[in-house]
Design a protein around this motif. Structure first.
Motif, PDB file in Angstrom:
ATOM      1  N   GLU A  31       0.551  -1.430  -0.025  1.00  0.00           N
ATOM      2  CA  GLU A  31      -0.409   0.244   0.284  1.00  0.00           C
ATOM      3  C   GLU A  31       0.816   1.523   0.100  1.00  0.00           C
ATOM      4  O   GLU A  31       0.497   2.636  -0.009  1.00  0.00           O
ATOM      5  CB  GLU A  31      -1.165   0.067   0.985  1.00  0.00           C
ATOM      6  CG  GLU A  31      -1.731  -1.171   0.725  1.00  0.00           C
ATOM      7  CD  GLU A  31      -2.509  -1.927   2.029  1.00  0.00           C
ATOM      8  OE1 GLU A  31      -2.002  -2.342   2.968  1.00  0.00           O
ATOM      9  OE2 GLU A  31      -3.839  -1.313   2.542  1.00  0.00           O
ATOM     10  N   GLY A 192       1.537  -9.875   5.562  1.00  0.00           N
ATOM     11  CA  GLY A 192       1.454  -9.755   4.084  1.00  0.00           C
ATOM     12  C   GLY A 192       3.611 -10.521   2.840  1.00  0.00           C
ATOM     13  O   GLY A 192       4.396 -10.183   2.066  1.00  0.00           O
ATOM     14  N   THR A 193       2.888 -11.901   3.922  1.00  0.00           N
ATOM     15  CA  THR A 193       4.083 -13.066   2.803  1.00  0.00           C
ATOM     16  C   THR A 193       3.728 -13.805   2.663  1.00  0.00           C
ATOM     17  O   THR A 193       2.416 -14.275   3.139  1.00  0.00           O
ATOM     18  CB  THR A 193       5.139 -12.818   3.696  1.00  0.00           C
ATOM     19  OG1 THR A 193       6.665 -13.962   3.419  1.00  0.00           O
ATOM     20  CG2 THR A 193       4.776 -13.679   5.245  1.00  0.00           C
ATOM     21  N   ALA A 194       4.084 -14.806   1.468  1.00  0.00           N
ATOM     22  CA  ALA A 194       3.569 -15.489   0.848  1.00  0.00           C
ATOM     23  C   ALA A 194       4.100 -16.942   1.561  1.00  0.00           C
ATOM     24  O   ALA A 194       3.420 -17.455   1.316  1.00  0.00           O
ATOM     25  CB  ALA A 194       4.132 -15.707  -0.537  1.00  0.00           C
ATOM     26  N   GLY A 195       5.030 -16.492   2.207  1.00  0.00           N
ATOM     27  CA  GLY A 195       5.206 -17.702   3.071  1.00  0.00           C
ATOM     28  C   GLY A 195       5.886 -18.630   2.350  1.00  0.00           C
ATOM     29  O   GLY A 195       5.916 -20.225   3.077  1.00  0.00           O
ATOM     30  N   ILE A 217      -1.523 -11.955   9.009  1.00  0.00           N
ATOM     31  CA  ILE A 217      -2.580 -10.358   8.193  1.00  0.00           C
ATOM     32  C   ILE A 217      -2.414 -10.343   7.272  1.00  0.00           C
ATOM     33  O   ILE A 217      -1.161 -10.912   6.114  1.00  0.00           O
ATOM     34  CB  ILE A 217      -2.743  -9.591   9.217  1.00  0.00           C
ATOM     35  CG1 ILE A 217      -2.440  -9.896  10.343  1.00  0.00           C
ATOM     36  CG2 ILE A 217      -3.276  -8.237   8.170  1.00  0.00           C
ATOM     37  CD1 ILE A 217      -1.718  -8.910  11.177  1.00  0.00           C
ATOM     38  N   ASN A 218      -3.242 -10.857   5.335  1.00  0.00           N
ATOM     39  CA  ASN A 218      -2.804 -11.362   4.526  1.00  0.00           C
ATOM     40  C   ASN A 218      -4.670 -10.904   3.693  1.00  0.00           C
ATOM     41  O   ASN A 218      -5.388 -11.883   3.845  1.00  0.00           O
ATOM     42  CB  ASN A 218      -2.019 -12.538   4.125  1.00  0.00           C
ATOM     43  CG  ASN A 218      -1.146 -12.988   2.879  1.00  0.00           C
ATOM     44  OD1 ASN A 218      -2.325 -11.962   1.664  1.00  0.00           O
ATOM     45  ND2 ASN A 218      -0.377 -12.928   2.788  1.00  0.00           N
ATOM     46  N   PRO A 219      -4.358 -10.726   2.525  1.00  0.00           N
ATOM     47  CA  PRO A 219      -5.675  -9.945   1.321  1.00  0.00           C
ATOM     48  C   PRO A 219      -6.070 -11.626   0.958  1.00  0.00           C
ATOM     49  O   PRO A 219      -7.027 -12.030   0.557  1.00  0.00           O
ATOM     50  CB  PRO A 219      -6.348  -8.981   0.638  1.00  0.00           C
ATOM     51  CG  PRO A 219      -4.400  -8.929   1.071  1.00  0.00           C
ATOM     52  CD  PRO A 219      -3.762  -9.134   2.261  1.00  0.00           C
TER      53      PRO A 219
HETATM   54  P1  OAD Z   1       5.431 -12.435  -1.975  1.00  0.00           P
HETATM   55  O1  OAD Z   1       5.427 -10.881  -2.918  1.00  0.00           O
HETATM   56  O2  OAD Z   1       6.228 -13.880  -2.231  1.00  0.00           O
HETATM   57  O3  OAD Z   1       4.770 -12.578  -1.312  1.00  0.00           O
HETATM   58  C1  OAD Z   1       3.505 -11.535  -0.790  1.00  0.00           C
HETATM   59  C2  OAD Z   1       1.842 -11.457   0.152  1.00  0.00           C
HETATM   60  O4  OAD Z   1       2.080  -9.989   0.325  1.00  0.00           O
HETATM   61  C3  OAD Z   1       1.396 -12.626  -0.740  1.00  0.00           C
HETATM   62  O5  OAD Z   1       0.659 -13.419   0.104  1.00  0.00           O
HETATM   63  C4  OAD Z   1      -0.019 -11.737  -0.640  1.00  0.00           C
HETATM   64  O6  OAD Z   1      -1.350 -11.673  -0.695  1.00  0.00           O
HETATM   65  C5  OAD Z   1       0.276 -10.215   0.532  1.00  0.00           C
HETATM   66  N1  OAD Z   1      -0.557  -8.831  -0.058  1.00  0.00           N
HETATM   67  C6  OAD Z   1      -0.177  -8.305  -1.440  1.00  0.00           C
HETATM   68  N2  OAD Z   1      -1.121  -6.517  -1.082  1.00  0.00           N
HETATM   69  C7  OAD Z   1      -0.634  -6.500   0.642  1.00  0.00           C
HETATM   70  C8  OAD Z   1      -1.455  -5.867   1.351  1.00  0.00           C
HETATM   71  N3  OAD Z   1      -1.577  -4.762   1.186  1.00  0.00           N
HETATM   72  N4  OAD Z   1      -1.516  -6.380   3.335  1.00  0.00           N
HETATM   73  C9  OAD Z   1      -0.913  -7.240   3.093  1.00  0.00           C
HETATM   74  N5  OAD Z   1      -0.160  -7.957   2.898  1.00  0.00           N
HETATM   75  C10 OAD Z   1      -0.765  -8.427   1.185  1.00  0.00           C
HETATM   76  O7  OAD Z   1       6.727 -11.734  -0.945  1.00  0.00           O
HETATM   77  P2  OAD Z   1       7.295 -11.967   0.222  1.00  0.00           P
HETATM   78  O8  OAD Z   1       6.437 -13.433   0.731  1.00  0.00           O
HETATM   79  O9  OAD Z   1       8.046 -10.714   1.423  1.00  0.00           O
HETATM   80  O10 OAD Z   1      13.001 -12.582  -1.557  1.00  0.00           O
HETATM   81  O11 OAD Z   1       8.345 -12.758  -0.541  1.00  0.00           O
HETATM   82  C11 OAD Z   1       9.784 -14.086   0.174  1.00  0.00           C
HETATM   83  C12 OAD Z   1      10.752 -13.374  -0.854  1.00  0.00           C
HETATM   84  O12 OAD Z   1      10.711 -13.970  -1.961  1.00  0.00           O
HETATM   85  C13 OAD Z   1      11.688 -12.284  -0.734  1.00  0.00           C
HETATM   86  O13 OAD Z   1      11.999 -11.546   0.361  1.00  0.00           O
HETATM   87  C14 OAD Z   1      12.410 -11.524  -1.972  1.00  0.00           C
HETATM   88  C15 OAD Z   1      11.348 -13.076  -2.799  1.00  0.00           C
HETATM   89  O14 OAD Z   1      12.354 -14.032  -3.295  1.00  0.00           O
HETATM   90  C16 OAD Z   1      14.621 -11.634  -2.405  1.00  0.00           C
HETATM   91  O15 OAD Z   1      14.767 -11.150  -2.790  1.00  0.00           O
HETATM   92  C17 OAD Z   1      15.992 -12.491  -1.502  1.00  0.00           C
END
Ligand code: OAD
Length: 260
Positions: A31, A192-195, A217-219
């Motif tokens: 956001e 906000g992480t895909a995990g 917390i994730n949409p």
């Molecule tokens: P992702 O892009 O894999 O996941 C983002 C998550 O945020 C998804 O689950 C979305 O549903 C959620 N999301 C989207 N908008 C949102 C909002 N406004 N509020 C809350 N959640 C929201 O990103 P990460 O899980 O951070 O690594 O990815 C992990 C790692 O993979 C990153 O650090 C990066 C990437 O490759 C490196 O660069 C080493």
């Protein structure tokens, strides 16, 4: 539990927990206008192959292309602001010193710009430079020749961004501190992480195994939903202020049951 009951349960857990760990990912900054990685249309990895843009092999194969992409991302991050979610976390920590530890996979520095301190940055810092190869006596970053990427004038060593690429170790000491926080917390908020990326995602499993409550917390659905006691479908900037409470100028009870 319905949605409001679930939110109230998380507010109660926040009010009760002496130690809270918050694991954040790219959605935390969505956001603010920072793209995520795995969004099917706007995510970085919908446009680029991560092995090309986020590995040492990819950088050595096409240093200018990779450097320019990170330069573009740096400009994007410099132009945006922390959102209400970042600010709510920082304000809560300020009101409750020592209770909240932010562990982030983000490299954008927005938690720190919002005022959070002691942030554990698992994947490094987008704005930092470092040498690609072990620096020699001649390598001084401030003397790197401008270019794309900059290089050491004397030996040619290339500058690279100070982020963690696939196949690389996390910064020394940071994952250990994050594991300690996961082990010690009574509540972990996973925001906000895909995990999908380890060892970061493993911290939620570790917290749960150590007896903490876990709230996602994730949409959208994430790979950590199954680890959580509560899954709140909403965004970081909407939900975190509601859950953590706003500083209240009149000393009335805030949503998390504290008195400001
Ligand atoms: P992702 O892009 O894999 O996941 C983002 C998550 O945020 C998804 O689950 C979305 O549903 C959620 N999301 C989207 N908008 C949102 C909002 N406004 N509020 C809350 N959640 C929201 O990103 P990460 O899980 O951070 O690594 O990815 C992990 C790692 O993979 C990153 O650090 C990066 C990437 O490759 C490196 O660069 C080493």
């Amino acid at each position: 539990m319905n949605t409001e009951q679930e939110r109230q349960a998380v507010r109660d857990w926040i009010a009760q927990a002496a130690r809270i760990a918050v694991l954040t990912g790219a959605g935390m900054s969505a956001e603010s206008g920072v793209p995520t990685f795995r969004d099917a249309t706007s995510g970085h990895w919908a446009q680029f192959n991560p092995q090309d843009m986020a590995s040492e092999r990819g950088f050595r194969a096409a240093p200018a292309r990779v450097w320019d992409w990170y330069a573009h991302r740096r400009q994007g991050v410099a132009a945006v602001q922390p959102n209400a979610g970042h600010l709510a976390l920082a304000a809560f920590a300020q009101r409750h010193p020592g209770r909240l530890t932010v562990i982030t996979q983000n490299v954008d520095g927005l938690h720190q710009r919002a005022g959070s301190t002691g942030v554990l940055c698992l994947h490094g810092d987008l704005m930092a430079d470092r040498w690609l190869d072990t620096p020699r006596a001649c390598c001084r970053l401030e003397a790197a020749l401008p270019g794309s990427p900059p290089r050491c004038a004397a030996c040619g060593n290339l500058v690279r961004p100070g982020v963690v690429w696939f196949g690389e170790n996390l910064p020394a000491g940071v994952i250990e501190a994050a594991q300690q926080a996961a082990q010690d917390c009574e509540l972990m908020l996973v925001v906000g992480t895909a995990g999908a990326v380890y060892p970061a995602a493993g911290l939620a499993h570790q917290a749960r195994q150590a007896g903490a409550r876990v709230a996602v917390i994730n949409p959208a659905a994430s790979e950590l939903d199954s680890v959580a006691h509560a899954v709140l479908r909403g965004t970081a900037a909407q939900l975190l202020p509601q859950l953590l409470g706003e500083p209240c100028p009149h000393g009335a009870a805030t949503p998390s049951g504290e008195t400001a």
